[in-house]
Design an enzyme around this catalytic site. Structure first.
Site, PDB file in Angstrom:
ATOM      1  N   GLU A   1      28.607 -42.267   7.705  1.00  0.00           N
ATOM      2  CA  GLU A   1      28.124 -43.240   8.684  1.00  0.00           C
ATOM      3  C   GLU A   1      27.586 -44.506   8.025  1.00  0.00           C
ATOM      4  OE1 GLU A   1      26.692 -39.822  11.925  1.00  0.00           O
ATOM      5  OE2 GLU A   1      25.251 -40.817  10.601  1.00  0.00           O
TER       6      GLU A   1
ATOM      7  N   ASP B   1       0.845  -1.182   0.000  1.00  0.00           N
ATOM      8  CA  ASP B   1       0.000   0.000   0.000  1.00  0.00           C
ATOM      9  C   ASP B   1       0.885   1.238   0.000  1.00  0.00           C
ATOM     10  OD1 ASP B   1       0.967  -0.133   2.534  1.00  0.00           O
ATOM     11  OD2 ASP B   1      -0.966  -0.164   3.548  1.00  0.00           O
TER      12      ASP B   1
END
Length: 948
Positions: A738, A367
Site C-alpha cells: 500500500e 505442587d
C-alpha cells in the site's frame, strides 16, 4: 482438598471514601482483637466476649450485626463499570492514532472549499474502524470475565447455625460475629471461630498452611500465642475431617485469615505477559513510523503547489496505510480461539493474553498433591512380624486384595477401629469417596480388601473412649469393649513415636517380647518404605483396665501389630506430560509442603527427577539463603525439589526465577498459594479442589486439576504464538504494497494517489481480517513441543520475521506499481491532466486495490508454513482460509462492479484480462516464496546446517 470450601458470589464494589473505609476498619479491628483474646478464655466467657449465648443470636441481633460487619464473603475484585471498560478500549495506542487521524480528517473536510465527500467518507471510515476494534475487545474481555464469575459461583455454600435456640441452615455469607455454628466431620468451616464444644474434632488446615495432616481441636482454653496455633480455633476455608463441635464466630469476610491472605494477594502486582510487552513496543514503533512518514510526505508535497487540504488528506492516507487497523481485532479473536481450544482441554484461561504467555513458559513450579497425584491415599504395603504383604488396587473403591491376609488381619482390624473416617459408596456420577481424613479412608479400604467389614467390627467391639491425634504425641488412640466385657486400646501413628512405647510384638496372635534386634528391624522396615515415598503408620494395641483409662496407661507397654505403608498414586497421564515438557526444554520444579523423601519418590515416579542425587531444599534452608545464594541455587540445580515450604518461600522462588529471565508458571490450590499465583507470569489454579482466593489470583484454571492439562496448554500457547507471527507477516507485508505505490507516485510527480485511504481501509478490514483470523486458527503443528521455549525478551518482530515481511511485501509492491503505471502510461494522457474523476485513473486505482487483494490470497497460502512447502502441507487443510480468501476477492469484485460501491471507493469495472494479470502476479508471489523455502530446506539439510 474439600470441594466445599467457602465460595462467594460476584459483587459490585462501591467506591469508598476515607470516612467509609475508616467505618469499615473499626469492625474489622474489633474482630482481629477478638481473635487474639478468645483462645485464652473459658468456654462460658467466650459467649460473653462475643455478645452471644449458648442459644446463638436472635434474628434481630444477627441483622444488626450484618449491617455493621457486612456479608461473610471476601471482597469482590473491583471492576470498572461496563461503559468505563468500553471507553478504556480507546486508550490503545493504535486507537489513539486512528482517533486523531479521524478528527483531523473531519477538520480537513470542514475547512476544505469545496468540501470533498471523499474526505468525509475517510473520516467516518476511520472512526468506524476504531469503534469496531473497541467493540470486539470489550466483548472478548466481558465474555472471559463472565466465564470466570460462573466458575466462582459453582457451588453455593451453606452452614448450620443456632438462631433463637433453633438449628437452621443458612447461606454462609449471612454469618456474623457471635453466631454459633454446628460443625460435623466433612464440613467446611464457614468463618473464623472459637470452639465451645469439641468431640474428637480434627481439622485439615491445608487451605491455609499447605499441610493436609489432620490437626486435633479442643474446646478448652489455651495459653496466648499466635492465632493460627490456637488449638481451640478453626478457620474459614479449612475442613473438619473428624468429630463434631460447636463454635462461636469471631471473624467474617475480610477479617478472617483467608481475608488476610487475600489482601496480601491484592497487593502483589500483576505481571505483564511477554506478548503485552511486545505488542506495546510494536504499537509505539509502528505509530511513530506512521506519523513520521505522513509528516515527511506532507513536507515534501506541500511546497509543490498542491492544495493544502488535498496534501493533508494524502499524508493521512499514507499514515493509515502504515497502521494495521485490523490488528487489535485480529489479535483478540485469535487469542479467543486459543482460549476455546484450551477450554476443550480442561484449561480455562481468564485473560486472553495469557494464552500466548503460556507458549513462552520456561519453568513450571508445580505442587504435588492433586496436580501430579490423584489426591487419593492408597495402602500398598503391610509389614507384620518381619514379613511384607502387598496390597493391590487404587483409590477408595474396595477393588483389590491383600497378599496372604491372615497374618495382617488383626493389624488391619486395629487400624480400621482406630479411625473416624467413613467411606461413601458411589452415588450418581460421584465415585467412591471418603468423608473425613483420607489416610483413615485408605485404612478402611485396605481392611475391606482383607475381608473385614469395619462397620461390623465397630459394632462387635464398640468404642468407649478416644484420645485424638495431636502434633506432639503424633499418635491417636481409641478404647473398645470386647464381647467378654474386657477393654482394649488400639493405637496408630508415627512409627518412631509408636515404637518407643512398645515393649512387645505380635507373633501369630501371641504377645512376645520386643528385642533390640527386632526393634532395629522395625526401624529399617519403616525407613525402607519411607525411602520409597510411602507414608508409614505404625499400629499397636494393649489391654486396659477400664473404659476410660488415663492416656499414659493407654499408650505405654504396647504390643506392635505392624506397619501400614500408603501413597497417593500419580495421575497416569502425568508422566507423558512431563516427558513432553522435557522435550520442549521446560524445567519443572516441585514445590510442596511434604517430606523430602515423599516428594522425591513422587517426582521419580512421574519423571521430574531422573538423576541419582537431585537437589532437595527445605523451607528452613531457604530462610538461610540470601538473594544471591538463592540465585546461585536456582542456576546450578537442574532437578530441584522444594519441600516443607511456606507461601512466602514459594513467592520468593518465583521472584528469583523471574529475576533470572525465566517465564514462570505456578500451580496452586490453597489460599496460601495465591500470592505466588498472582506474581507468576502464569498462575494456574485448581478448578475442582482449589479455593476462591487461588482461582481469583490465577489467570488459568485447570478444570480437571491435572498437570497434563498444563502441558497441553503450553503446546497450544506455542501454537498461538506461531499463528500470531503468521498473520503479522500476512498483515504487515501488504502494508508495504500500500505504501510503496504512494511513495513511487510522489517521487514520479504523479499528482494523485495510486490508492485512496478509503480503499486501504476496505483492504485492511474487508479483505484481510478474515484470512488473518483463519491463519490464527491453524491447528497445532506436531513438532510444536520439540523445541526449547523462546527467550523471554525475544522480539515478536525478529530479523527473520521482518525479512519475510519485506520479501513478500516487496513482491506485492512491485506488482501493483507495475499494473498502476502500465495502466496510466498505456492511456497516453500526461500526468498533469489526470483528475480524480478520470475513468483511466479510476481503473488504475481499482487495479491497485484488486492487485493487493488477489496477491494477499496467495500470500495467505504462502505464510501457513515457515519452511515446509504449502503443497506438502495441503492446500485444503485449512478450508476457512480458502473461504476467507474467496470472500475477500468477492468483496473486491463487488467494489469494482456494484455502482453504489463504485461511488464510495471511486472504482471502475475490471475486464477478465485485468483479473488474469492480477492472478498471474499473485501466483508469482507464491512461486517466489516456495523457492525461498526450498533454499532454507537445502541449507538445513546440509552437513553444517541447523536443524529444521
Amino acid at each position: 482438598m474439600s470441594s466445599h470450601l467457602v465460595r462467594r458470589r460476584p459483587a459490585v464494589v462501591r467506591q469508598e471514601g476515607p470516612a467509609t473505609r475508616r467505618a469499615a476498619e473499626r469492625p474489622r479491628q474489633g474482630q482481629q482483637d477478638a481473635a487474639s483474646a478468645l483462645p485464652a478464655l473459658r468456654t462460658s466467657a467466650v459467649f460473653t466476649a462475643t455478645g452471644s449465648s449458648a442459644r446463638g443470636l436472635t434474628a434481630a441481633e444477627a441483622a444488626g450485626r450484618r449491617a455493621v460487619h457486612g456479608p461473610n464473603e471476601l471482597p469482590a475484585v473491583k471492576r470498572g463499570r461496563p461503559w468505563r471498560r468500553f471507553v478504556a478500549q480507546f486508550t490503545d495506542l493504535f486507537a489513539i492514532v486512528l482517533l486523531v487521524s479521524s478528527a483531523l480528517t473531519f477538520l480537513a473536510y470542514w475547512l476544505g472549499r469545496p468540501r470533498e465527500p471523499a474526505t468525509l467518507q475517510l473520516a467516518l471510515a476511520i472512526l468506524c474502524v476504531v469503534l469496531l476494534n473497541a467493540g470486539i475487545g470489550f466483548a472478548q474481555e466481558y465474555s472471559a470475565e463472565r466465564t470466570a464469575q460462573s466458575l466462582r459461583a459453582m457451588v453455593p455454600h451453606t452452614c448450620r447455625v443456632l438462631r433463637d435456640g433453633e438449628r437452621r441452615e443458612l447461606p454462609a455469607r449471612e454469618l456474623v460475629p457471635g453466631d454459633v455454628v454446628i460443625l460435623e466431620a466433612g464440613d467446611a468451616v464457614p468463618a473464623d471461630c472459637r470452639l465451645v464444644e469439641a468431640h474428637e474434632a480434627a481439622v485439615n488446615n491445608a487451605a491455609l498452611t499447605g499441610e493436609s495432616d489432620p490437626v486435633a481441636r479442643v474446646a478448652e482454653a489455651v495459653p496466648p500465642g499466635p492465632p493460627l496455633e490456637a488449638r481451640n480455633c478453626v478457620w474459614m476455608g479449612t475442613d473438619l475431617v473428624a468429630g463434631t463441635g460447636k463454635a462461636v464466630v469471631f471473624g467474617t469476610g475480610a477479617a478472617t485469615e483467608f481475608g488476610r491472605i487475600f489482601r496480601l494477594t491484592a497487593a502483589a502486582p500483576r505481571q505483564r505477559t511477554p506478548l503485552q510487552r511486545q505488542v506495546a513496543v510494536m504499537a509505539r514503533r509502528v505509530a511513530g513510523a506512521a506519523l513520521a512518514t505522513g509528516a515527511a510526505l506532507f513536507a515534501i508535497r506541500a511546497p509543490s503547489g498542491q492544495p493544502f487540504v488535498d496534501t493533508f488528506v494524502f499524508s493521512l492516507g499514507v499514515m493509515v496505510a502504515l497502521v494495521p487497523e485490523g490488528l487489535p481485532a485480529t489479535l483478540s479473536v485469535s487469542l479467543a480461539i486459543g482460549v476455546r481450544r484450551m477450554a476443550r482441554r480442561h484449561a480455562l484461561v481468564k485473560q486472553l493474553l495469557a494464552v500466548e504467555a503460556l507458549g513462552s513458559t520456561s519453568v513450571i513450579c508445580t505442587d504435588k498433591t492433586g496436580t501430579l497425584t490423584q489426591a487419593e491415599m492408597t495402602v500398598v504395603q503391610l509389614w507384620a512380624d518381619g514379613v511384607s504383604h502387598s496390597v493391590t488396587g487404587v483409590g477408595y473403591a474396595p477393588a483389590g486384595e491383600v497378599a496372604d491376609p491372615g497374618p495382617v488381619r488383626e493389624l488391619l482390624r486395629a487400624a480400621a477401629l482406630c479411625c473416624n473416617a467413613r467411606l461413601v459408596p458411589p452415588s450418581g456420577r460421584e465415585p467412591w469417596r471418603v468423608l473425613g481424613d483420607t489416610t483413615e479412608g485408605a485404612l478402611l479400604v485396605a481392611a475391606g480388601k482383607a475381608g473385614l467389614d469395619p462397620a461390623r467390627e465397630e459394632a462387635r467391639t464398640p468404642r468407649v473412649a478416644e484420645y485424638p491425634f495431636d502434633s506432639v504425641r503424633k499418635l491417636m488412640s481409641t478404647v473398645h469393649r470386647d464381647g467378654d466385657g474386657g477393654h482394649f486400646a488400639y493405637v496408630k501413628g508415627a512409627p518412631v513415636e509408636l515404637l518407643a512405647r512398645c515393649d512387645a510384638m505380635d507373633r501369630a496372635g501371641k504377645r512376645a517380647p520386643l528385642t533390640e534386634t527386632e526393634r532395629a528391624g522395625v526401624v529399617a522396615a519403616a525407613d525402607g518404605m519411607a525411602g520409597q515415598g510411602l507414608r508409614v503408620l505404625g499400629v499397636a494395641r494393649r489391654q486396659v483396665a477400664g473404659p476410660r483409662p488415663p492416656l499414659e496407661d493407654v499408650e505405654t507397654r504396647l504390643t506392635l501389630l505392624g506397619l501400614v505403608a500408603m501413597y497417593d498414586p500419580p495421575r497416569p497421564e502425568v508422566r507423558d506430560a512431563v516427558d513432553a515438557c522435557r522435550r520442549a526444554g521446560i524445567r519443572i520444579v516441585m514445590v510442596t509442603g511434604d517430606h523430602p523423601l515423599t516428594a522425591e519418590a513422587v517426582a521419580r515416579r512421574v519423571g521430574i527427577v531422573r538423576d541419582p542425587a537431585p537437589t532437595l531444599v527445605t523451607g528452613a534452608r531457604l530462610d538461610a539463603l540470601d538473594d544471591d545464594s538463592l540465585d546461585d541455587l536456582l542456576a546450578g540445580s537442574v532437578e530441584l525439589l522444594l519441600c516443607r515450604v511456606a507461601p512466602e518461600h514459594k513467592l520468593r522462588v518465583v521472584t528469583a526465577l523471574q529475576r533470572r529471565g525465566e517465564v514462570v508458571a505456578v500451580t496452586g490450590d490453597g489460599a496460601n498459594d495465591a500470592p505466588a499465583l498472582k506474581h507468576a507470569d502464569i498462575g494456574v489454579a485448581m478448578g475442582a479442589s482449589g479455593t476462591d482466593v487461588a482461582r481469583e489470583a490465577a489467570v488459568m484454571v485447570l478444570l480437571d486439576d491435572s498437570f497434563a492439562s498444563i502441558g497441553t496448554a503450553v503446546g497450544l500457547g506455542r501454537s498461538v504464538y506461531r499463528n500470531i507471527r503468521k498473520f503479522l507477516i500476512y498483515l504487515f507485508s501488504h502494508n508495504i504494497a500500500e505504501l510503496v505505490p504512494i511513495l513511487a507516485a510522489t517521487f514520479a510527480g504523479f499528482p494523485l494517489v495510486p490508492i485512496t485511504a478509503v480503499q486501504i481501509l476496505a483492504i485492511d478490514l474487508g479483505s484481510d481480517v478474515l484470512p488473518a483470523l483463519a491463519l490464527g486458527a491453524e491447528p497445532m503443528e506436531p513438532d510444536v513441543m520439540n523445541s526449547p521455549p523462546r527467550p523471554r525478551h525475544e522480539r515478536l518482530f525478529s530479523a527473520a520475521v521482518m525479512g519475510r515481511i519485506v520479501f513478500l511485501g516487496g513482491i506485492q509492491a512491485l506488482g501493483v506499481c507495475a499494473v498502476f503505471f502500465w495502466h496510466i502510461h498505456a492511456s497516453g494522457i500526461p500526468y498533469a491532466d489526470f483528475t480524480k474523476s478520470d475513468p483511466v485513473y479510476r481503473e488504475a486505482i481499482t487495479m491497485v486495490q484488486a492487485g493487493i487483494v488477489v496477491s494477499q490470497f496467495f500470500n495467505a497460502l504462502a505464510v501457513r508454513t515457515d519452511r515446509q512447502s504449502v503443497f506438502r502441507a495441503g492446500l485444503l487443510t485449512n478450508p476457512w482460509l480458502l473461504a476467507a480468501g474467496c470472500f475477500g476477492i468477492g468483496l473486491m469484485a463487488a467494489i469494482s462492479y456494484v455502482p453504489p460501491l463504485q461511488a464510495v471507493f471511486h472504482t471502475a469495472p475490471l475486464d477478465p484480462a485485468d483479473w488474469a494479470v492480477l492472478a498471474g502476479l499473485g501466483a508469482l508471489l507464491l512461486v517466489a516464496e516456495e523457492c525461498r523455502k526450498g533454499v532454507l530446506r537445502r541449507r538445513a539439510a546440509a552437513p553444517k546446517g541447523g536443524t529444521r
